[in-house]
Scaffold this active site. Structure first.
Site, PDB file in Angstrom:
ATOM      1  CG  ASP A 145      -1.828   0.984   1.200  1.00  0.00           C
ATOM      2  OD1 ASP A 145      -2.809   0.832   0.557  1.00  0.00           O
ATOM      3  OD2 ASP A 145      -1.921   1.957   2.069  1.00  0.00           O
ATOM      4  CD  GLU A 156      15.512 -13.043   5.245  1.00  0.00           C
ATOM      5  OE1 GLU A 156      14.724 -13.677   6.048  1.00  0.00           O
ATOM      6  OE2 GLU A 156      16.137 -11.836   5.477  1.00  0.00           O
TER       7      GLU A 156
HETATM    8  O1  TEU Z   1      -4.886   3.979  -1.758  1.00  0.00           O
HETATM    9  C1  TEU Z   1      -3.925   5.219  -1.664  1.00  0.00           C
HETATM   10  C2  TEU Z   1      -4.588   6.074  -2.749  1.00  0.00           C
HETATM   11  O2  TEU Z   1      -3.759   7.161  -3.110  1.00  0.00           O
HETATM   12  C3  TEU Z   1      -5.723   6.136  -3.614  1.00  0.00           C
HETATM   13  O3  TEU Z   1      -5.805   5.263  -4.381  1.00  0.00           O
HETATM   14  C4  TEU Z   1      -6.862   6.667  -2.772  1.00  0.00           C
HETATM   15  O4  TEU Z   1      -7.362   5.606  -2.396  1.00  0.00           O
HETATM   16  C5  TEU Z   1      -7.833   7.375  -3.616  1.00  0.00           C
HETATM   17  O5  TEU Z   1      -7.181   8.261  -4.377  1.00  0.00           O
HETATM   18  C6  TEU Z   1      -8.954   7.841  -2.830  1.00  0.00           C
HETATM   19  O6  TEU Z   1     -10.172   8.470  -3.588  1.00  0.00           O
HETATM   20  C7  TEU Z   1      -4.490   2.973  -0.633  1.00  0.00           C
HETATM   21  C8  TEU Z   1      -5.349   1.881  -0.540  1.00  0.00           C
HETATM   22  O7  TEU Z   1      -5.743   1.565  -1.988  1.00  0.00           O
HETATM   23  C9  TEU Z   1      -6.611   2.629  -0.271  1.00  0.00           C
HETATM   24  O8  TEU Z   1      -7.762   1.712  -0.247  1.00  0.00           O
HETATM   25  C10 TEU Z   1      -6.558   3.198   1.226  1.00  0.00           C
HETATM   26  O9  TEU Z   1      -7.482   3.848   1.784  1.00  0.00           O
HETATM   27  C11 TEU Z   1      -5.444   4.067   1.052  1.00  0.00           C
HETATM   28  O10 TEU Z   1      -4.002   3.492   0.501  1.00  0.00           O
HETATM   29  C12 TEU Z   1      -4.647   4.227   2.829  1.00  0.00           C
HETATM   30  O11 TEU Z   1      -4.239   3.149   3.170  1.00  0.00           O
END
Ligand code: TEU
Ligand code: CA
Length: 557
Positions: free
Chosen positions: A213, A269
């Protein structure tokens, strides 16, 4: 020693023979599950791990090799699992550690792979690490997060306030995403050690890798310089022009590229493990995360530009051309057209399923890894739900923002709309759960758009996807062959064509993006492997193929 050399030569020979010199994760197919919405095994209205286990045979029958599950770790669920409070445990609504372990082994029993979702950039503000860190300036974890006396000018990834005040410390902490998701401080070696510990924890349990993420923002500029200064710190000559526009002081730091390699080493690993980065940026930036010379950083990374594709042959010709140029072997691009954050494909294509089939046809026949969001196989579309009632916290960020403006740019602020429960059949709650109320309402179209109805319908999306994945699985040239684009001028207008070759076979993919019927003369005699549409107009005779409007085909010698 001699024996070892013999084995080495034998393996080298075998990989030449099968063309499998690349790691498995460059040749795989990925099916993304949003656990909360997949299948509810205990009828509380929330999908769970046992639910996924019950549907593994379905995914196997679809033909996918790898499953990526969005997070089901302990979490207050304010961002539905992307706010983790314990990386080594499971949120009770999804199950237990034993369930997770069982999931891994049930997947492996079926000859499939599974990758988990690691949210390393931030934790939940309810994580004991953060609670301790926030309690004083002197506690042992005081430096585990990013604390400052005064905010600088950075804005969060959502273009909102990113610094948040805590009275106990009389300081502000940094959160790249939402306020309850404080960013960890990876310059503190203890943090890195703890997180790599959790990575090893799951690798020991047999997981086949991770989707990562928000990997761009792992490190922030150590001097917290406002954006102008940090640009220079990381820019290099060969960066594309738009690099300047996208770089932020809390993104794409040199240490983040190094971190990718360190994480890769931890995974190594345990053998060949998939690391799939959620990385935003142009190809030059993505290359920094996957490795500049060798593919020794993340094995794979998304290129989200294609989520906003244009339904035109020219668009895809250019997309494929640039991916081939920027991610040649031993790199591999990822073809992704929907996920748990952005609009579904059917919604982007205004419900035109024949068009959606063509995008998938391309997704599974290009050189790279298709990453496929649950429900796309039946052509699920976004529901429309008012922002003010949303469970998704992102929908509440700009209460005054008129909906039509967001619609105009082809996106949604309410991710609930594309996370609705999987539509299994025409019974109550689309067969997802027998609870009175499901966590999100089932889409209104579930009686016509569901697995059970589509299994019986010859020309359905589901049957097409099943044959498409099967075609990819049966033809090694699709999984690892070269890709040779046919110049646009050799094809009728708005048509796309490319060859996929390996040492044993040569396949031709033709896609008609136009609504008009097209006739193409083939250079050689070929037979049909797959048509996107069963309609009579799509036919192959005497070295000539006629493709109906919005249809495509895979041909072979
Ligand atoms: O997403 C990061 C992100 O910047 C985008 O895809 C965001 O969810 C979108 O622009 C909002 O409208 C990741 C994950 O995929 C997302 O589900 C999470 O909410 C976010 O990180 C935080 O962990
Ligand atoms: Ca449940």
């Amino acid at each position: 020693m001699r024996f070892k050399i013999f084995i080495f030569l034998l393996t080298a020979f075998c990989s030449l023979q099968t063309g499998k010199a690349q790691p498995w994760y460059h040749q795989t197919t990925i099916y993304q599950i949003y656990p909360r919405s997949y299948y509810d095994s205990n009828d509380d209205g929330i999908g769970d791990i046992q639910g996924i286990i019950q549907k593994l045979d379905y995914i196997k029958a679809l033909g996918f090799e790898t499953i990526w599950c969005s997070p089901f770790f302990s979490s207050p669920q304010k961002d539905f699992g992307y706010d983790i409070s314990d990386y080594e445990n499971i949120a009770p609504e999804y199950g237990t550690l034993e369930d997770a372990q069982q999931l891994i082994s049930e997947v492996h029993k079926r000859g499939m792979k599974i990758v988990f979702d690691m949210v390393m950039n931030h934790t939940s503000d309810q994580h004991p690490w953060f609670k301790e860190s926030a309690s004083s300036k002197t506690n042992p974890k005081a430096d585990w997060y990013l604390w400052r006396d005064k905010p600088n000018k950075w804005k969060s990834a959502l273009l909102q306030k990113g610094w948040h005040y805590v009275k106990e410390r009389d300081q502000y902490y940094w959160a790249s995403f939402l306020p309850f998701q404080p960013d960890l401080n990876y310059r503190n070696p203890e943090v890195k050690k703890a997180m790599f510990g959790s990575v090893r924890f799951w690798l020991q349990k047999g997981v086949d890798g991770f989707r990562l993420d928000m990997f761009n923002s792992i490190y922030k500029d150590s001097l917290y310089r406002n954006n102008a200064a940090s640009r220079k710190a990381v820019m290099q000559k060969h960066d594309a022009k738009d690099y300047k526009k996208t770089v932020k002081g809390y993104m794409n730091q040199p240490e983040s590229f190094g971190f990718a390699k360190e994480l890769r080493a931890v995974c190594d690993e345990f053998g060949d493990k998939m690391l799939l980065g959620e990385v935003f940026g142009n190809h030059a930036m993505i290359r920094r995360f996957v490795g500049e010379e060798k593919n020794d950083g993340l094995g794979l990374a998304f290129d989200f530009e294609m989520l906003r594709f244009k339904f035109k042959a020219k668009y895809f010709h250019e997309l494929i051309e640039s991916l081939e140029k920027d991610f040649p072997e031993p790199f591999a691009p990822v073809y992704v057209f929907s996920n748990h954050d952005r609009r579904r494909m059917a919604r982007r294509l205004k419900g035109n399923i024949e068009k959606a089939k063509l995008i998938h046809l391309l997704q599974f026949t290009t050189r790279g890894v298709p990453c496929f969001y649950y429900g796309e196989e039946i052509g699920m579309t976004d529901s429309r739900m008012p922002y003010r009632k949303a469970l998704d916290p992102v929908a509440h960020l700009r209460p005054g923002l008129p909906r039509f403006l967001v619609d105009m740019v082809g996106e949604t602020m309410n991710r609930d709309e594309l996370r609705t429960p999987m539509q299994w059949d025409s019974t109550k709650n689309a067969g997802f759960s027998s609870a009175e109320k499901t966590w999100l309402p089932v889409s209104e179209n579930y009686e016509t758009v569901n697995v059970s109805v589509e299994e019986k319908k010859e020309n359905s999306m589901l049957n097409f996807i099943t044959s498409l994945v099967d075609t990819r699985n049966k033809h090694a040239a699709l999984a690892y062959g070269n890709l040779e684009l046919i110049p646009a001028k050799e094809l009728p207008r708005n048509m796309l064509g490319y060859y996929r070759n390996n040492e044993n076979e040569k396949l031709l993919v033709l896609i008609n993006f136009s609504k008009r019927k097209k006739k193409i003369s083939l250079k050689e005699n070929m037979k049909t492997v797959l048509f996107s549409s069963q309609k009579n107009l799509t036919s192959l005779n005497d070295n000539q193929i006629i493709l109906d409007g919005h249809s495509g085909a895979v041909l072979a010698h």
